[in-house]
Design an enzyme around this catalytic site. Structure first.
Site, PDB file in Angstrom:
ATOM      1  N   GLY A   8       0.537  -1.339  -0.175  1.00  0.00           N
ATOM      2  CA  GLY A   8      -0.203   0.111  -0.337  1.00  0.00           C
ATOM      3  C   GLY A   8       0.964   1.006   0.066  1.00  0.00           C
ATOM      4  N   SER A  11       4.200   2.206   2.541  1.00  0.00           N
ATOM      5  CA  SER A  11       4.007   0.686   3.067  1.00  0.00           C
ATOM      6  C   SER A  11       5.351   0.548   3.476  1.00  0.00           C
ATOM      7  CB  SER A  11       3.912  -0.249   2.500  1.00  0.00           C
ATOM      8  OG  SER A  11       4.141  -0.589   1.089  1.00  0.00           O
ATOM      9  N   GLY A  12       6.141   0.897   2.916  1.00  0.00           N
ATOM     10  CA  GLY A  12       8.154   0.635   3.014  1.00  0.00           C
ATOM     11  C   GLY A  12       8.596  -0.100   1.952  1.00  0.00           C
ATOM     12  N   LYS A  13       7.807  -0.415   0.950  1.00  0.00           N
ATOM     13  CA  LYS A  13       8.221  -1.165  -1.096  1.00  0.00           C
ATOM     14  C   LYS A  13       9.077  -0.899  -1.259  1.00  0.00           C
ATOM     15  CE  LYS A  13       4.478   0.954  -3.359  1.00  0.00           C
ATOM     16  NZ  LYS A  13       3.930   1.521  -1.958  1.00  0.00           N
ATOM     17  N   SER A  14       9.189   0.467  -1.685  1.00  0.00           N
ATOM     18  CA  SER A  14      10.455   0.928  -2.959  1.00  0.00           C
ATOM     19  C   SER A  14      11.762   0.812  -1.959  1.00  0.00           C
ATOM     20  CB  SER A  14       9.923   2.347  -2.842  1.00  0.00           C
ATOM     21  OG  SER A  14       8.951   2.712  -3.683  1.00  0.00           O
ATOM     22  N   ALA A  39       7.519   7.724 -11.940  1.00  0.00           N
ATOM     23  CA  ALA A  39       6.833   9.211 -12.124  1.00  0.00           C
ATOM     24  C   ALA A  39       7.426  10.308 -12.643  1.00  0.00           C
ATOM     25  CB  ALA A  39       7.293   9.506 -10.005  1.00  0.00           C
ATOM     26  N   HIS A  53      13.112  10.522  -2.492  1.00  0.00           N
ATOM     27  CA  HIS A  53      13.480   8.723  -3.237  1.00  0.00           C
ATOM     28  C   HIS A  53      14.903   9.046  -4.045  1.00  0.00           C
ATOM     29  CE1 HIS A  53       9.976   6.380  -3.672  1.00  0.00           C
ATOM     30  NE2 HIS A  53       9.784   7.371  -2.966  1.00  0.00           N
ATOM     31  N   GLU A  65      14.564   7.616 -16.087  1.00  0.00           N
ATOM     32  CA  GLU A  65      12.580   8.759 -16.086  1.00  0.00           C
ATOM     33  C   GLU A  65      12.114   7.757 -17.615  1.00  0.00           C
ATOM     34  OE1 GLU A  65      12.905  12.290 -16.275  1.00  0.00           O
ATOM     35  OE2 GLU A  65      13.944  12.287 -13.820  1.00  0.00           O
TER      36      GLU A  65
END
Length: 173
Positions: A8, A11-14, A39, A53, A65
Site C-alpha cells: 500500500g 508501506s515501505g515497498k520502495s 513518476a 526518493h 525516467e
C-alpha cells in the site's frame, strides 16, 4: 531473478526494493544498478516525493525516467544489470491517461519475459478496498490487478510489504 514487490501507500515497498537491489549489487559489484522511475512531477507534492526518493539512493544508481514506454526502457538495459522499476501503478495511470494501455502492457510483459538480468518491480496493491464508483477508477483497479497477476506468474519471487515488513508470497523453488 524477477521479483514483484507489492504494498500500500507508504508501506515501505520502495525502501525494501532498494535494499534488495543494493544487497544484490554488493554481491555482484560488476553489475549496473539501474532505477527506472515512472513518476512525473506534475505538482509540488509529487516533486517532493521524487526528491526524497532520489536523496535516499546512492550515486551508484543510474536513473532512467520513463513515464510510458516501460517495455522499451527495460529492453534497453543490459542483461547483466540489476533493474528496479518503481512504480507500476503510476505507469499504469500514465498509460490510461494517454490511451495506450493495451499496447504498453503487452510490451512490458514481453520485455519482462525476455529480460535475463535481475528486475525488481514495485507496485501499489489497490485491490484490497471497496470497488470505486467511477468508471476510470474501476478500470484502474481492474487493470492493476490483472497486471499484477500476469507479472506474478512470470516472477520467481513476489512480496507484499506492510508496515515496512516484507511478507513472501512466492519464493524460488
Amino acid at each position: 531473478m524477477k521479483h514483484l514487490i507489492l504494498g500500500g501507500a507508504r508501506s515501505g515497498k520502495s525502501r525494501y526494493a532498494e535494499g534488495v537491489c543494493s544487497a544484490l549489487h554488493q554481491q555482484h559489484p560488476e553489475t549496473e544498478l539501474i532505477y527506472i522511475a515512472t513518476a512525473t512531477a506534475d505538482d509540488s507534492e509529487m516533486a517532493k516525493r521524487i526528491e526524497q526518493h532520489q536523496r535516499r539512493r546512492g550515486s551508484e544508481w543510474q536513473l532512467r525516467e520513463c513515464a510510458v514506454e516501460l517495455g522499451t526502457a527495460l529492453s534497453a538495459c543490459h542483461d547483466q544489470s540489476i533493474v528496479l522499476i518503481d512504480c507500476l501503478t503510476l505507469w499504469l495511470s500514465n498509460c490510461l491517461h494517454r490511451d495506450c494501455w493495451p499496447h504498453q502492457r503487452a510490451a512490458l510483459l514481453n520485455a519482462v519475459h525476455a529480460f535475463e538480468g535481475t528486475v525488481i518491480m514495485v507496485s501499489n496493491e489497490v485491490g484490497g478496498g471497496i470497488v470505486p464508483l467511477g468508471q476510470l477508477s474501476r478500470e484502474f483497479v481492474d487493470q492493476s490487478g490483472w497486471l499484477h497477476q500476469s507479472l506474478a506468474a512470470q516472477c520467481s519471487e513476489v512480496s507484499l510489504v506492510v508496515a515496512g515488513l516484507p511478507l513472501s508470497l512466492k519464493q524460488p523453488i
